[in-house]
Design an enzyme around this catalytic site. Structure first.
Site, short mmCIF file in Angstrom:
data_model
loop_
_atom_site.label_atom_id
_atom_site.label_comp_id
_atom_site.label_asym_id
_atom_site.label_seq_id
_atom_site.Cartn_x
_atom_site.Cartn_y
_atom_site.Cartn_z
CE LYS A 22 -1.77 1.55 4.02
NZ LYS A 22 -1.42 2.94 4.35
CG ASN A 23 2.28 2.66 3.50
OD1 ASN A 23 1.12 2.94 3.20
ND2 ASN A 23 2.66 2.44 4.74
NE ARG A 91 -1.32 11.70 7.47
CZ ARG A 91 -1.03 12.98 7.33
NH1 ARG A 91 -1.94 13.87 7.58
NH2 ARG A 91 0.16 13.36 6.90
CB CYS A 115 -5.37 10.28 11.32
SG CYS A 115 -3.73 9.69 11.71
NE ARG A 120 0.39 10.69 10.09
CZ ARG A 120 -0.16 9.67 9.46
NH1 ARG A 120 -1.27 9.14 9.93
NH2 ARG A 120 0.36 9.19 8.35
CG ASP A 304 3.33 1.64 9.37
OD1 ASP A 304 3.53 1.87 8.17
OD2 ASP A 304 3.02 2.54 10.18
NE ARG A 396 -7.50 4.33 5.39
CZ ARG A 396 -7.02 5.51 5.80
NH1 ARG A 396 -7.40 6.01 6.95
NH2 ARG A 396 -6.15 6.17 5.07
C1 EPZ Z 1 4.11 7.03 6.02
O1 EPZ Z 1 3.31 8.07 6.58
C2 EPZ Z 1 3.22 5.80 5.98
N1 EPZ Z 1 2.07 6.05 5.11
C3 EPZ Z 1 2.74 5.46 7.40
O2 EPZ Z 1 1.97 4.27 7.32
C4 EPZ Z 1 3.97 5.20 8.27
O3 EPZ Z 1 3.55 4.96 9.59
C5 EPZ Z 1 4.90 6.42 8.23
O4 EPZ Z 1 5.24 6.74 6.85
C6 EPZ Z 1 6.20 6.17 9.00
O5 EPZ Z 1 6.85 5.07 8.47
C7 EPZ Z 1 2.25 5.98 3.77
O6 EPZ Z 1 3.34 5.72 3.28
C8 EPZ Z 1 1.04 6.24 2.92
P1 EPZ Z 1 6.13 10.47 8.06
P2 EPZ Z 1 3.86 9.60 6.57
O7 EPZ Z 1 6.00 11.70 7.26
O8 EPZ Z 1 4.64 9.83 5.34
C9 EPZ Z 1 6.09 13.78 11.41
C10 EPZ Z 1 0.13 2.87 7.69
O9 EPZ Z 1 -0.31 2.35 8.72
N2 EPZ Z 1 5.94 14.72 10.29
O10 EPZ Z 1 7.34 9.59 7.88
O11 EPZ Z 1 2.72 10.47 6.87
C11 EPZ Z 1 4.86 12.88 11.57
O12 EPZ Z 1 3.87 13.52 12.34
C12 EPZ Z 1 0.57 4.32 7.70
O13 EPZ Z 1 0.27 2.28 6.59
C13 EPZ Z 1 6.07 16.08 10.54
O14 EPZ Z 1 6.32 16.50 11.67
O15 EPZ Z 1 4.84 9.55 7.83
C14 EPZ Z 1 5.43 11.68 12.27
O16 EPZ Z 1 5.53 11.94 13.66
C15 EPZ Z 1 0.34 4.98 9.05
N3 EPZ Z 1 5.91 16.96 9.51
C16 EPZ Z 1 6.83 11.57 11.68
O17 EPZ Z 1 7.14 12.86 11.11
C17 EPZ Z 1 5.65 16.54 8.23
O18 EPZ Z 1 5.54 17.38 7.31
C18 EPZ Z 1 6.95 10.54 10.55
O19 EPZ Z 1 5.94 10.83 9.60
C19 EPZ Z 1 5.53 15.15 7.99
C20 EPZ Z 1 5.68 14.26 9.03
#
Ligand code: EPZ
Length: 420
Positions: A22-23, A91, A115, A120, A304, A396
């Protein structure tokens, strides 16, 4: 809303074919916005989230068609708006920001909102676009971005690792004028998969998989055919399913190097892991031993898989300290596991799990994608009948879950909710 009725206590034995990730599929589909040709994606899992992305791309005017597990994306954007009613459902919609800016010089993307697992934010996405020359304003709940003369290559330094912001920056920089250097990027396999696909479309990306990515901008991206990598989080979930039910599962297409951190921990709990030609055999041996984990960006233990691993530790011998460092609120599964008799104390980002010999069956409620599958795993390991409600969260991220688990001996079936 649908729920899953599960009669647990049966060791899962057999073979599960792991679907496309998915990701990986979601950013790959978003990259389709950036091509002047047609992007053919193979092995795209049938999920609520990939369906949402198909709808979002069509909303932008793209021609999107699905034939089995193949998705074709082509045509041209006629609308640069990604509206709240679509973005709030998923998202990952924010991933259209980079390609729209790169190819069309403008994007208006609703802020996704929070969420269950956290606020996020998208500040790192915005900083990356600004570092590539875009002018970005936040107004009326929307990211309003423009790059009238096109994006310019630049240096993008991420203060902390972000998978999505890395992906947005990669797609945007592929069409920027000049060279870009992305520093402190995510190293997940999905990042490399996206880079391989963009390069097949004509991009010039190197360094993916390390913490610095170099990109030489090109004028346009063209046709490509790309196969989505297997879903390491799905595979990891089933590895834990084998361990928690005392079972023996062959996970077809699972790749060891995508799951090193998890599989090393699974071995430490006492299970055996055999890497085969096209998959991984996971065999449990009695009650798991407790092991401490800390989640980290790849190659660390995946956030995850934290909820799923916590379910395993609920029936482990000893106590496990689970530290969640990536998201600020990713323990929503704790009160639900507690309803099944789990002994878990949470203090900030750390959960202390005291393993029990067994849990007790109970009705529980899913709150987010990975929490919901954690409850399914706990129910599969527990004698008696449990019911997991609000399983739309599951749909999802897990395709054919009932069939995959049912074919390995699980006794579960979906109940259509009264309120639809
Ligand atoms: C991706 O989300 C995945 N989703 C998530 O999987 C996964 O948990 C996450 O990466 C971490 O591995 C997809 O790929 C579609 P991040 P993403 O940006 O990109 C903070 C699932 O269950 N952050 O790496 O949104 C954020 O709040 C989902 O399949 C900022 O502060 O994750 C978090 O604490 C859930 N500012 C950390 O960074 C930003 O602009 C990591 O988030 C972006 C993120």
């Amino acid at each position: 809303m649908d729920s899953l009725k599960i009669e647990g206590g049966v060791p899962l034995k057999g073979r599960i074919t792991v679907s496309g990730a998915k990701n990986a599929a979601l950013p790959l589909m978003a990259a389709g916005l950036a091509t002047s040709g047609t992007l053919q994606l193979e092995n795209v899992p049938r999920l609520v989230d990939t369906q949402s992305m198909e709808v979002l791309l069509a909303n932008h005017g793209m021609e999107v068609s699905r034939d089995g597990l193949n998705v074709s994306i082509g045509g041209a954007v006629t609308n640069i708006d990604a509206p709240y009613e679509l973005v709030r459902k998923m998202r990952a919609s924010v991933l259209v920001l980079g390609p729209l800016l790169a190819r069309y010089g403008a994007a208006r993307v609703s802020l996704p909102g929070g969420c269950a697992i956290g606020t996020r934010p998208v500040d790192l996405h915005i900083r990356a676009m600004q570092a590539l020359g875009a002018v970005v304003e936040l107004a009326d709940g929307y990211i309003q971005a423009r790059a009238p003369g096109g994006l310019k290559g630049g240096r993008v330094v991420f203060p902390n690792v972000s998978v999505g912001a890395t992906e947005n920056a990669m797609i945007a920089a592929s069409l920027a004028k000049g060279t870009s250097e992305l520093v402190n990027v995510a190293r997940e396999p999905e990042i490399s998969d996206l880079a391989e696909c963009l390069n097949a479309m004509g991009a010039r990306i190197t360094g993916h998989g390390s913490d610095t990515i170099m990109i030489e901008g090109v004028d346009e991206l063209g046709d490509a055919t790309h196969r989505v990598i297997p879903d390491r989080i799905e595979a990891g979930t089933w590895a834990i399913a084998a361990a928690i039910t005392g079972g023996d599962l062959f996970l077809e297409h699972a790749r060891r190097r995508h799951l090193d951190a998890l599989l090393d921990v699974i071995v430490s709990t006492g299970a055996t892991v055999d890497v085969r030609e096209d998959g991984i055999q996971v065999t449990a041996s009695g009650r798991p031993r407790a092991v401490d984990i800390t989640t980290d960006p790849f190659p660390g233990f995946p956030t995850d898989l934290q909820a799923q691993f916590m379910a395993l530790m609920c029936v482990a011998e000893g106590s496990s300290r689970i530290s969640e460092t990536v998201f600020e609120n990713r323990f929503m599964h704790v009160p639900e596991l507690a309803r099944m008799g789990a002994d878990i104390q949470v203090d900030g980002g750390v959960a202390l799990v005291r393993g029990q010999k067994s849990l007790t069956p109970a009705p529980v409620m899913a709150t987010d994608l990975r929490a919901s599958v954690s409850l399914v795993l706990a129910a599969l390991a527990t004698e008696g009948v449990s019911e997991v409600s609000r399983i739309y969260h599951l749909d999802r991220g897990y395709s054919d879950l009932e069939d995959k688990l049912g074919s390995c001996g699980a006794r579960l079936h979906r109940i259509n909710g009264k309120d639809g």
